[in-house]
Design an enzyme around this catalytic site. Structure first.
Site, mmCIF file in Angstrom:
data_model
loop_
_atom_site.group_PDB
_atom_site.id
_atom_site.type_symbol
_atom_site.label_atom_id
_atom_site.label_comp_id
_atom_site.label_asym_id
_atom_site.label_seq_id
_atom_site.Cartn_x
_atom_site.Cartn_y
_atom_site.Cartn_z
ATOM 1 N N ILE A 124 0.856 -1.194 0.000
ATOM 2 C CA ILE A 124 0.000 0.000 0.000
ATOM 3 C C ILE A 124 0.888 1.238 0.000
ATOM 4 C CG2 ILE A 124 -1.814 1.239 1.243
ATOM 5 C CD1 ILE A 124 -2.519 -1.595 2.467
ATOM 6 N N HIS B 142 9.143 4.204 -1.145
ATOM 7 C CA HIS B 142 9.316 2.790 -0.806
ATOM 8 C C HIS B 142 8.343 1.895 -1.575
ATOM 9 C CE1 HIS B 142 8.928 -0.763 1.959
ATOM 10 N NE2 HIS B 142 10.228 -0.704 1.792
ATOM 11 N N ARG C 172 -10.360 -5.052 -2.693
ATOM 12 C CA ARG C 172 -9.818 -6.059 -3.602
ATOM 13 C C ARG C 172 -9.474 -7.380 -2.908
ATOM 14 N NH1 ARG C 172 -9.540 -1.261 -5.300
ATOM 15 N NH2 ARG C 172 -9.404 -0.696 -7.500
#
Length: 160
Positions: A83, A89, A128
């Site tokens: 996420i 990152h 999802r």
């Protein structure tokens, strides 16, 4: 015209599912979706499913490579959740994970299905992993089952 395509039933297929523990509250739902799909649609038995757990998404390619190198599996499903945060990152982890898994598939001529969520928000990831937008783990399993069969059919046709 000769058309090669696969179905999703793969009773004798041996499938490895490489699963990231990071964001486990999401990834466990993906795993449930993948296993349910393998069993219900692919008719894959419990003894033909192996789950390998790794710390995070960046470790998925190495574990998948080791599984592929064993020669004991017909396909691999990689599951995880990355996420986006406030730093770059996300881009490094998601990109390297995707690239590494694709490399495993090509190096070992083995289907590797990408069931790693790469989302901007936690809400998108939740959607999802089994709610509004379906279960991407189950979708990854469907794609893998089809590719296992496509490659087997293609191999057979190329030998004829």
């Amino acid at each position: 015209m000769n058309v090669v395509q696969g179905n999703i039933e793969s009773k004798n297929a041996k499938i490895a599912i490489v699963v990231s523990r990071f964001n486990s509250f999401l990834v466990e739902s993906l795993l449930e979706g993948a296993v349910d799909t393998l069993k219900r649609f692919g008719q894959v038995s419990d003894e033909n499913i192996t789950v390998v757990r790794v710390p995070g998404a960046v470790e998925l390619p190495l574990a998948a490579r080791r599984v592929a190198a064993s020669g004991k599996f017909d396909g691999i499903i990689a599951l995880g959740a990355v996420i986006r945060g406030g730093t770059p990152h996300f881009d490094f982890v998601a990109g390297e994970c995707n690239k590494g898994l694709a490399q495993v598939a090509l190096e070992f001529d083995l289907p590797v299905s990408f069931g790693v969520l790469t989302t901007d928000t936690i809400e998108q990831a939740i959607e999802r992993s089994g709610t509004k937008a379906g279960n991407k783990g189950g979708e990854a399993a469907l794609g893998l089952l089809e590719m296992v069969n496509v490659l087997q059919e293609l191999e057979q046709q190329l030998q004829d």
